[in-house]
Write an enzyme that holds these catalytic residues in place. Sequence first.
Site, PDB file in Angstrom:
ATOM      1  N   ARG A   1     -12.498 118.436  64.917  1.00 55.68           N
ATOM      2  CA  ARG A   1     -11.225 117.727  64.730  1.00 55.68           C
ATOM      3  C   ARG A   1     -10.775 117.208  66.084  1.00 55.68           C
ATOM      4  O   ARG A   1     -11.004 117.843  67.098  1.00 55.68           O
ATOM      5  CB  ARG A   1     -10.193 118.711  64.165  1.00 55.68           C
ATOM      6  CG  ARG A   1      -8.769 118.224  64.150  1.00 55.68           C
ATOM      7  CD  ARG A   1      -7.781 119.258  63.586  1.00 55.68           C
ATOM      8  NE  ARG A   1      -7.819 119.201  62.129  1.00 55.68           N
ATOM      9  CZ  ARG A   1      -8.323 120.149  61.337  1.00 55.68           C
ATOM     10  NH1 ARG A   1      -8.833 121.249  61.850  1.00 55.68           N
ATOM     11  NH2 ARG A   1      -8.315 120.011  60.033  1.00 55.68           N
TER      12      ARG A   1
ATOM     13  N   GLU B   1     -17.497 126.376  78.496  1.00 56.28           N
ATOM     14  CA  GLU B   1     -18.354 126.941  79.526  1.00 56.28           C
ATOM     15  C   GLU B   1     -17.555 127.783  80.519  1.00 56.28           C
ATOM     16  O   GLU B   1     -18.035 128.805  80.991  1.00 56.28           O
ATOM     17  CB  GLU B   1     -19.148 125.859  80.262  1.00 56.28           C
ATOM     18  CG  GLU B   1     -20.100 126.467  81.265  1.00 56.28           C
ATOM     19  CD  GLU B   1     -21.425 125.744  81.421  1.00 56.28           C
ATOM     20  OE1 GLU B   1     -22.214 126.203  82.257  1.00 56.28           O
ATOM     21  OE2 GLU B   1     -21.674 124.764  80.700  1.00 56.28           O
TER      22      GLU B   1
END
Length: 142
Positions: free
Chosen positions: A93, A64
């Site tokens: 991951r 963001e």
Amino acid sequence: MTIWQTELNLAALNQRGKNTMVEYLGIEFIEIGSDFLIARMPVDHRTQQPLGIMHGGASCVLAESAGSIAANCCVDINTHYCVGLDINTNHIRSIRDGFVIGTAKPYHIGKTTHVWSIEIVNENKQLISINRLTMAVLNRKS
């Protein structure tokens, strides 16, 4: 051709994060391209969850931050500003230490919304998460 409406430099972008979560988490902008912005964040005690891996929320903060700053650099800052409307993150991951690097690129830059892709990788360029950020473009009040 560039997507930016604001003159960009790394020092100014990094200054915008002073005294915010961006600074607290150690996020720094490291590269500007004609249609992308790259930021990195350390994976350490500030960004890890109790199991010792990077907290999923930290991925969202990096995504963001990169996408929001990028979106705001694509509008006339005298008349408009952008705020987050929706973020979606898929964790691919885990990572325990080092740095993660987020690259923000637009899917769509419209008059009222932007949609950004932010891919986060580790230092070996392995995919950590994929993120889609929707931004609302708002009018500044005079």
